[in-house]
Design a protein around this motif. Structure first.
Motif, PDB file in Angstrom:
ATOM      1  N   TYR A  94       0.876  -1.100   0.030  1.00 38.76           N
ATOM      2  CA  TYR A  94       0.062   0.042  -0.064  1.00 38.76           C
ATOM      3  C   TYR A  94       0.787   1.253  -0.030  1.00 38.76           C
ATOM      4  O   TYR A  94       1.858   1.098   0.825  1.00 38.76           O
ATOM      5  CB  TYR A  94      -0.967  -0.008   1.060  1.00 38.76           C
ATOM      6  CG  TYR A  94      -2.147  -0.955   1.048  1.00 38.76           C
ATOM      7  CD1 TYR A  94      -1.909  -2.389   1.061  1.00 38.76           C
ATOM      8  CD2 TYR A  94      -3.403  -0.456   0.672  1.00 38.76           C
ATOM      9  CE1 TYR A  94      -3.066  -3.223   0.997  1.00 38.76           C
ATOM     10  CE2 TYR A  94      -4.572  -1.348   0.603  1.00 38.76           C
ATOM     11  CZ  TYR A  94      -4.087  -2.726   0.561  1.00 38.76           C
ATOM     12  OH  TYR A  94      -5.402  -3.700   0.482  1.00 38.76           O
ATOM     13  N   TYR A  95       0.613   2.174  -0.780  1.00 38.06           N
ATOM     14  CA  TYR A  95       1.346   3.334  -0.967  1.00 38.06           C
ATOM     15  C   TYR A  95       0.512   4.478  -0.865  1.00 38.06           C
ATOM     16  O   TYR A  95      -0.739   4.662  -1.148  1.00 38.06           O
ATOM     17  CB  TYR A  95       1.776   3.392  -2.676  1.00 38.06           C
ATOM     18  CG  TYR A  95       2.688   2.358  -3.068  1.00 38.06           C
ATOM     19  CD1 TYR A  95       2.325   1.437  -3.498  1.00 38.06           C
ATOM     20  CD2 TYR A  95       4.229   2.527  -2.799  1.00 38.06           C
ATOM     21  CE1 TYR A  95       3.136   0.175  -3.776  1.00 38.06           C
ATOM     22  CE2 TYR A  95       4.985   1.445  -3.250  1.00 38.06           C
ATOM     23  CZ  TYR A  95       4.553   0.411  -3.703  1.00 38.06           C
ATOM     24  OH  TYR A  95       5.540  -0.770  -4.143  1.00 38.06           O
ATOM     25  N   CYS A  96       1.083   5.424  -0.033  1.00 33.57           N
ATOM     26  CA  CYS A  96       0.328   6.990   0.233  1.00 33.57           C
ATOM     27  C   CYS A  96       0.895   7.758  -0.893  1.00 33.57           C
ATOM     28  O   CYS A  96       2.278   7.737  -1.407  1.00 33.57           O
ATOM     29  CB  CYS A  96       0.935   7.447   1.391  1.00 33.57           C
ATOM     30  SG  CYS A  96       0.409   9.168   1.845  1.00 33.57           S
ATOM     31  N   ALA A  97       0.181   8.640  -1.473  1.00 30.70           N
ATOM     32  CA  ALA A  97       0.611   9.751  -2.496  1.00 30.70           C
ATOM     33  C   ALA A  97      -0.143  10.871  -2.398  1.00 30.70           C
ATOM     34  O   ALA A  97      -1.027  11.098  -1.535  1.00 30.70           O
ATOM     35  CB  ALA A  97       0.186   8.984  -3.906  1.00 30.70           C
ATOM     36  N   ALA A  98       0.702  11.982  -2.784  1.00 33.29           N
ATOM     37  CA  ALA A  98      -0.078  13.380  -2.737  1.00 33.29           C
ATOM     38  C   ALA A  98      -0.079  14.153  -4.105  1.00 33.29           C
ATOM     39  O   ALA A  98       0.712  14.001  -4.890  1.00 33.29           O
ATOM     40  CB  ALA A  98       0.912  14.296  -1.762  1.00 33.29           C
ATOM     41  N   ALA A  99      -1.316  14.683  -4.358  1.00 38.72           N
ATOM     42  CA  ALA A  99      -1.309  15.413  -5.472  1.00 38.72           C
ATOM     43  C   ALA A  99      -1.621  17.125  -5.163  1.00 38.72           C
ATOM     44  O   ALA A  99      -2.234  17.371  -4.492  1.00 38.72           O
ATOM     45  CB  ALA A  99      -2.687  14.813  -6.144  1.00 38.72           C
ATOM     46  N   MET A 100      -0.989  17.780  -5.985  1.00 36.98           N
ATOM     47  CA  MET A 100      -0.731  19.352  -5.551  1.00 36.98           C
ATOM     48  C   MET A 100      -2.018  19.749  -6.616  1.00 36.98           C
ATOM     49  O   MET A 100      -2.609  20.755  -6.303  1.00 36.98           O
ATOM     50  CB  MET A 100       0.468  19.926  -6.089  1.00 36.98           C
ATOM     51  CG  MET A 100       1.707  19.264  -5.420  1.00 36.98           C
ATOM     52  SD  MET A 100       3.277  20.368  -6.011  1.00 36.98           S
ATOM     53  CE  MET A 100       3.339  19.794  -7.665  1.00 36.98           C
ATOM     54  N   SER A 101      -2.349  19.133  -7.859  1.00 36.32           N
ATOM     55  CA  SER A 101      -3.464  20.000  -8.202  1.00 36.32           C
ATOM     56  C   SER A 101      -4.922  19.444  -7.753  1.00 36.32           C
ATOM     57  O   SER A 101      -4.873  18.436  -7.296  1.00 36.32           O
ATOM     58  CB  SER A 101      -3.386  19.587  -9.895  1.00 36.32           C
ATOM     59  OG  SER A 101      -3.413  18.194  -9.914  1.00 36.32           O
ATOM     60  N   PRO A 102      -5.816  20.345  -8.076  1.00 34.59           N
ATOM     61  CA  PRO A 102      -7.021  20.072  -7.553  1.00 34.59           C
ATOM     62  C   PRO A 102      -7.476  19.060  -8.050  1.00 34.59           C
ATOM     63  O   PRO A 102      -7.561  18.632  -9.256  1.00 34.59           O
ATOM     64  CB  PRO A 102      -7.695  21.385  -8.083  1.00 34.59           C
ATOM     65  CG  PRO A 102      -6.855  22.600  -8.218  1.00 34.59           C
ATOM     66  CD  PRO A 102      -5.672  21.691  -8.764  1.00 34.59           C
ATOM     67  N   ILE A 103      -8.276  18.181  -7.300  1.00 30.48           N
ATOM     68  CA  ILE A 103      -8.985  17.016  -7.706  1.00 30.48           C
ATOM     69  C   ILE A 103     -10.369  17.171  -7.038  1.00 30.48           C
ATOM     70  O   ILE A 103     -10.752  17.337  -5.966  1.00 30.48           O
ATOM     71  CB  ILE A 103      -8.419  15.738  -7.125  1.00 30.48           C
ATOM     72  CG1 ILE A 103      -7.235  15.684  -7.874  1.00 30.48           C
ATOM     73  CG2 ILE A 103      -9.292  14.763  -7.108  1.00 30.48           C
ATOM     74  CD1 ILE A 103      -6.206  14.197  -7.233  1.00 30.48           C
ATOM     75  N   PHE A 104     -11.450  16.919  -7.778  1.00 32.09           N
ATOM     76  CA  PHE A 104     -12.857  17.356  -7.607  1.00 32.09           C
ATOM     77  C   PHE A 104     -13.694  16.274  -8.037  1.00 32.09           C
ATOM     78  O   PHE A 104     -14.825  16.123  -7.789  1.00 32.09           O
ATOM     79  CB  PHE A 104     -13.254  18.623  -8.491  1.00 32.09           C
ATOM     80  CG  PHE A 104     -12.617  19.969  -7.740  1.00 32.09           C
ATOM     81  CD1 PHE A 104     -11.700  20.387  -8.860  1.00 32.09           C
ATOM     82  CD2 PHE A 104     -12.940  20.303  -6.604  1.00 32.09           C
ATOM     83  CE1 PHE A 104     -11.024  21.545  -8.402  1.00 32.09           C
ATOM     84  CE2 PHE A 104     -12.207  21.440  -6.178  1.00 32.09           C
ATOM     85  CZ  PHE A 104     -11.274  22.059  -7.222  1.00 32.09           C
ATOM     86  N   ASN A 105     -13.166  15.156  -8.491  1.00 35.32           N
ATOM     87  CA  ASN A 105     -14.236  13.972  -9.032  1.00 35.32           C
ATOM     88  C   ASN A 105     -13.388  12.600  -8.650  1.00 35.32           C
ATOM     89  O   ASN A 105     -12.044  12.548  -8.777  1.00 35.32           O
ATOM     90  CB  ASN A 105     -14.788  14.197 -10.240  1.00 35.32           C
ATOM     91  CG  ASN A 105     -13.585  14.439 -11.274  1.00 35.32           C
ATOM     92  OD1 ASN A 105     -12.642  13.450 -11.393  1.00 35.32           O
ATOM     93  ND2 ASN A 105     -13.833  15.305 -12.211  1.00 35.32           N
TER      94      ASN A 105
END
Length: 128
Positions: A94-105
């Motif tokens: 299991y991996y944790c990840a981070a997204a900088m750009s907005p995510i809305f769906n």
């Protein structure tokens, strides 16, 4: 330098529970979306769950909906994945990840390419 460190994996019997943690550092994550992915041997990495840090909006893969819960602790800069009613098919890294750009769906939340930073993973094995 962004760092994501997962912990909490291990061996558990079918029907059991585990809680994974992802400690995030190096940035202010209030505008990020945090995700959990998993990869079983011989399979592609797949989306599990995601949470928008600011609003707390959550997204889940159908395979874990109703069994897994993603949450975050703002004070500790930590994201959790509570996994209940575990099945042998949940066995994976299991991996944790981070997204900088907005995510809305759900579509963007579940897209690997949207995530900029990844942890090294923690092994979860569900077996009797």
């Amino acid at each position: 330098q962004v760092q994501l460190v997962e912990s909490g994996g291990g061996l558990v019997q079918p029907g059991g529970s585990l809680r994974l943690s992802c400690a995030a550092s190096g940035r202010t994550f209030s505008s990020y979306t945090m995700g959990w992915f998993r990869q079983a041997p011989g399979k592609e990495r797949e989306f599990v769950a995601a949470i928008r840090w600011s609003s707390g909006s959550t997204y889940y893969a159908d395979s874990v909906k109703g069994r897994f819960t993603i949450s975050r602790d703002n004070a500790k800069n930590t994201v959790y994945l509570q996994m209940n009613s575990l099945k042998p098919e949940d066995t994976a890294v299991y991996y944790c990840a981070a997204a900088m750009s907005p995510i809305f769906n759900f579509f963007t939340a579940s897209t690997l390419g949207k995530y900029n930073y990844w942890g090294h993973g923690t092994q979860v094995t569900v077996s009797s």
